[in-house]
Structure formats: structure tokens, C-alpha cells
Design a protein around this motif. Sequence first.
Motif: not given
Length: 493
Positions: A268-278, A298-305, A326-335
Motif C-alpha cells: 500500500x505504501x509503495x502504491x502511494x507514489x509508485x505504479x510500477x507493478x502489474x 489476485x488481479x484487478x480488471x484493467x480500468x480502460x481499454x 502495451x498502452x496506458x498504465x490503466x489498460x493492464x491488470x493491477x495487483x
Amino acid sequence: MLTSNTGNMLSKYHKLAFALPIALSLSACEKDFDSLNTNPNNATVGNPAYILTNAEQSNIYRLFDVPANQDGGLLVIQHWAKIQYTEEDRYAFRPGSYQSVWDGFYANGLQDFDELIKQGKATNNENLQAVGLIMRSYFFSVLTDLYGDIPYSQALQLSENILTPKYDAQKDVYAGLLNDLKTANDLIKVGGSEVDGDVIYDGDMAKWQKFGNSLHLRLAMRIIDAEPELAKTEVAALLSGNTPLISSIQENAEFDFLSGASNTNPIYFNRLTRDDHRVSRSITSRLSQLNDPRLGVYANHPETGDSTAFYRGVPNGLTNVEAADLGPLSSTSKVGSAFTAATAPGVLMTYAEVLFFKAEAIARGIIGGDAAVEYNNAIRASMAQYGFTGTAVDTYLAQPAVKYDASNYKQSIGVQKWIALYGQGVEAWSEWRRLDYPKLPVAKNPAAAAMGKIPVRFRYPANEQTTNATSRAAAVERQGPDLITTKLWWDKF
């Protein structure tokens, strides 16, 4: 992460909220713990409750933090992948990461548990001594499973003026850990002296005894290919039916993080400033093929795309340019949100893991029983952690691709354990190295240091070449080159 211990969380939170402000004031000085306890303005001996609270929080945080877990084991084992700054996903680990993990556990973590063991002896509190032994053993096992030969028998002895401790062979480290866990089991007196400041089990020594013995089982099974006779003897004794082990998901060993600042889960703390992992495509594809209900946890749906109704994992080992394509960061599955929540627990060991070990012990002929039954029970326990029970699980287990294969128990257990250990990067990496399943592809663009292979260890930190050069050199001569491709003693296949 979803937790099976929600019924106990509120009381734990109240106790932790009281203890952590004082405990965390100690953490600022934990790199010089000896100075803390000899400062004339402080108490001669630190309060064990505060030490324990801080030691549990800081070490479990470190285990799930970026260097060891998020940019370490989780990438290697292909639970996660990187969508930005992809160097670690291509096995180009930063030298500072090796140093951070090593220094963090030696200078800050193990010292605290060692201090608790000493205080337990000094005050005749055998339960406190046992908790210290179990937790010290846990984190020594993490270190040796990451690096191989490590300082052990001479470690943590600054007060004895041992500044350059020898590196013990991994075989000897494991022998010491197994003995310490036996001692811890013998020391525990359920209903005996209280252990205050404990967030994991709230001082419940019956649960601590089960956790210690379950950890003993893990470590005994880890050396099964390297030291088979010793391992079989230990495993048989532990699974004889007379030794208390974790026996329900309510007894899982986990640390409940808090929602307040500085006490949150490190992801959670990492995600406050980073968005590097999928989420890695390796696991999204596997779970999708198996119709595994855990995929939605384990995974979230992509937010866009164009794939928002599905899960879009990211291949491991992309270059930064390939990842951007791969496109916008929001187009892949976040943790999955259950793993990135502020209060997501740090899981140390589960009932499912114990059952997988039992299935393996039966398959190896160490004990009697039905390996398929225990294998199915292990999957059920893992599913139950995330709220899946009944018909959904029955349907999952009935699939040919999931059914236990007695002709290749390592594959059946290895694949399902890999799935069950999602989020526990270091342990999942260790079990993958031991069982050699699932068969994972090498990252797409591996760094030259990997020599076209998936890494099997961390390198020793660079500072050891100057501060403890002779001891390090002896370890390298015994173990093999200080490379990420050099197998550990217990990793025989």
C-alpha cells in the motif's frame, strides 16, 4: 489480502495502537541497539513488549517491501511483472537491494529477536524465549534462502567484539535452525508466562507452538533433496499426529497491518507514489485456463481499454519501451485490491502450506495416508482464505488439469503451491526452486548476469567485499561463484 483472523483484528489493533508509538520510537535507534540499551537516559533493558511489537512490524514489513518481495521474489516467480522501470523484471537487480535486505535483517531485525531470547532467559520467561527463537529462525531462514551461506553462528555478537563473523555453510545453518525450533517447542508452556506486545497471535502460546512446529516442517522439507535421511526423520516425527501444527486457516501466521500512517502494509505504501507493478501474464493465463476463482482476488480488471471485462497480465522481462507499447498504465491488470490495501496482512505461513507438505510426505513414502486427499484439502484451505468454499471449489478440483497426478506429485503440488503462495514472493521462489514446478519461461529480455536462466539466489551485498572480505571469500569458494545463477546447497535439481 483477505484475512482469516478478522475476528481478532480489533483487539490486536487496540494493543498495537498503544504499543507502536513507543516501539517505533525505538526503531529509529535499532541500527545501534546496543547503544539504546546502554544510554544512561534510558532504561537499562528495553521493555520486551515494545521490542516484540516493533520487531514483528518492522521485519514483516521488510519481508514484503520492495527489495525482497515486490522487486525480488514476486518478479522472479512471475506472480508480478513490471510495467515501468523494468530492470528488476529482467533480473538486473540493483546493488542497493542486496544491501538493503542484508543490512535490514542483520542490523535491525535479528538483533531484536536475539534480545528477546536473552530477556526470556534472564527473566525465566520461557514463552518469550520461544517466540524469539521462532521469529529469529524464520528470518535466518529467509536470509539463507536468499543468499545461501550466511553469517549465523557468529552473527549478532557485536557485544563480543565479533565484527567479521564467518559465513556458515547452509547445511549448518539449517541444522542450527531445526535445533532451535525443537528447543522452542520444548520451551513453550501453554498457560505459562505471558508474552505481551505480540500482534501475530496476541500471546496465544498454543498457536505459537503450532506455528513453530509448522515452520520446522517447512525447513525440514526444504532440505529433503540435500539431506534426505535427516529430513525424512524430522518430517516423520512432525507428522506423526503427536505434534501440534497449524490446523485451520484461523491459525495462519500473519501480521495485521494498520490503516494509520507508518503502520500500513508496504505494498500500500509503495502504491502511494509508485505504479510500477502489474500481475504477471504467467499467473493470469494459468488461473484463467483453470477457471480459478482466485484470479479475481489476485488481479484487478484493467480500468480502460478493450479488455476491461477480462484480466490482462503483463509478460515478464519487457524493456521499458516494450512495456510502454502495451498502452496506458490503466489498460493492464493491477495487483488485486485485497493485496494492496493498507491493512492487508503480511502472511508468514498458512494451513494450506502445512497440508501441501503432508501430501508431499505421503507421496514420498515418509508417512502413510492418501496424498490426493491432502492435496485437495490444501487447495480447499487456500481457497477458503479468500472466501471460496462449497460447490465452486468442488468444481475446480474435479477438473482434469487440477486433479492430483500420483505419477508426478512434484508437478501437481508445485503448480498448486505456486498459486496458493501468491504474494509471498520469497517463499514462493524457494518452493519453486525446490520442486521445479511450474515450468516458467525465462524473462523476455534477461540481463547478461542471468546467463539466460531464471535467478536462483541474490548476490552478496557489495559492502561485504570490504567489511568482511575473508569470510565472504571462504563462502564463495565453498558455495560457488557469487552469481544469481549459483544454486544453493538444498537446490539439487
